[in-house]
Design a protein around this motif. Structure first.
Motif, PDB file in Angstrom:
ATOM      1  N   PHE A  20     -10.137   3.765   1.108  1.00  0.00           N
ATOM      2  CA  PHE A  20      -9.421   3.164  -0.010  1.00  0.00           C
ATOM      3  C   PHE A  20      -9.869   3.755  -1.345  1.00  0.00           C
ATOM      4  N   GLY A  21      -8.888   4.167  -2.148  1.00  0.00           N
ATOM      5  CA  GLY A  21      -9.140   4.627  -3.502  1.00  0.00           C
ATOM      6  C   GLY A  21      -9.624   6.049  -3.631  1.00  0.00           C
ATOM      7  N   TRP A  51      -1.931  -5.381  -1.069  1.00  0.00           N
ATOM      8  CA  TRP A  51      -3.350  -5.128  -1.305  1.00  0.00           C
ATOM      9  C   TRP A  51      -4.135  -6.419  -1.126  1.00  0.00           C
ATOM     10  N   ARG A 106      -9.025   2.776 -10.324  1.00  0.00           N
ATOM     11  CA  ARG A 106      -8.428   3.887  -9.582  1.00  0.00           C
ATOM     12  C   ARG A 106      -7.117   4.341 -10.235  1.00  0.00           C
ATOM     13  N   TYR A 165       0.281  -2.911   8.200  1.00  0.00           N
ATOM     14  CA  TYR A 165      -0.784  -2.612   7.240  1.00  0.00           C
ATOM     15  C   TYR A 165      -0.233  -1.823   6.044  1.00  0.00           C
ATOM     16  N   LEU A 189      -8.466  -1.531  -7.901  1.00  0.00           N
ATOM     17  CA  LEU A 189      -7.270  -0.727  -8.153  1.00  0.00           C
ATOM     18  C   LEU A 189      -7.122  -0.302  -9.614  1.00  0.00           C
ATOM     19  N   ILE A 215      -5.612   4.818   1.300  1.00  0.00           N
ATOM     20  CA  ILE A 215      -5.392   3.376   1.489  1.00  0.00           C
ATOM     21  C   ILE A 215      -6.203   2.867   2.680  1.00  0.00           C
ATOM     22  N   SER A 216      -6.957   3.737   3.318  1.00  0.00           N
ATOM     23  CA  SER A 216      -7.832   3.474   4.470  1.00  0.00           C
ATOM     24  C   SER A 216      -7.028   3.191   5.741  1.00  0.00           C
ATOM     25  N   ASP A 260       0.523   7.772  -0.498  1.00  0.00           N
ATOM     26  CA  ASP A 260      -0.567   7.060   0.180  1.00  0.00           C
ATOM     27  C   ASP A 260      -1.068   7.895   1.347  1.00  0.00           C
ATOM     28  N   ARG A 311       0.831  -1.216   0.000  1.00  0.00           N
ATOM     29  CA  ARG A 311       0.000   0.000   0.000  1.00  0.00           C
ATOM     30  C   ARG A 311       0.865   1.267   0.000  1.00  0.00           C
ATOM     31  N   GLU A 323      -9.304  -4.906  -2.800  1.00  0.00           N
ATOM     32  CA  GLU A 323      -8.582  -3.697  -3.213  1.00  0.00           C
ATOM     33  C   GLU A 323      -7.986  -3.883  -4.612  1.00  0.00           C
TER      34      GLU A 323
END
Length: 188
Positions: A98-99, A151, A162, A146, A159, A134-135, A92, A20, A155
């Motif tokens: 995410f995204g 991913w 995105r 993490y 991706l 990336i949450s 990131d 990530r 995800e």
């Protein structure tokens, strides 16, 4: 000819390729593949050059590791005489779902060591940045695992779309400017 420096932040080494934290590298790799341009290893990073409508974009993946990214950014800005307004740092962001995408012309480092080093060496917080969410879907104390984790399947599935949006953002930044790009893409 107007010049731009598009910097994707990440860490070098095969163990980091699909993590990530390396979304900056992944976005630039996707863009380069889509536009059929190749990176070459030069001083302080891998660099590719892309020309579009009277503009030259230098795509940079620093090889200094994330925490020393500012060294490569400053070197290539100085070498190519690129102003900070024409630099876009792609990174990131744990604070975004995410995204999701957030473009800004200035701001804090948000605890991101790559941005922290860039701000230190440029001596300013005023430079465009493109944060890719990336949450924060990790348990307390698991942040490093993490961020440096790969991913998950869900995800990976999302991706590609995105990455396509991210490619459009890079072109828009160079052709339409930061404000128009923020208006078109923030929150998308």
């Amino acid at each position: 000819m107007k010049k731009f420096l598009i910097v994707g932040l990440g860490n070098i080494g095969t163990e980091y390729v699909n993590t990530r934290h390396n979304i900056g590298f992944k976005i630039l790799d996707y863009f380069a593949n889509k536009e059929s341009i190749a990176f070459q290893t030069l001083k302080l990073g891998d660099l590719a050059e892309y020309k579009i409508k009277g503009r030259t974009l230098f795509l940079l993946k620093p090889n200094t590791y994330m925490n020393l990214s500012g060294k490569a950014v400053k070197y290539w800005m100085d070498k190519e005489n690129i102003s900070k307004e024409n630099v876009l740092i792609i990174t990131d962001d744990l604070n975004l779902p995410f995204g999701s995408i957030r473009l800004k012309g200035k701001g804090s480092d948000g605890g991101h060591n790559g941005l922290k080093n860039i701000q230190l060496l440029l001596n300013t917080v005023e430079y465009p940045r493109f944060r890719f969410g990336i949450s924060d879907a990790f348990k307390k104390g698991q942040q490093i695992d993490y961020v440096l984790g790969e991913w998950d399947d869900q995800e990976k599935e999302k991706l590609k779309e995105r990455l396509e949006v991210a490619s459009d953002i890079i072109k828009s930044f160079a052709l339409a400017g930061l404000n128009n790009t923020m208006n078109q893409f923030n929150g998308k």
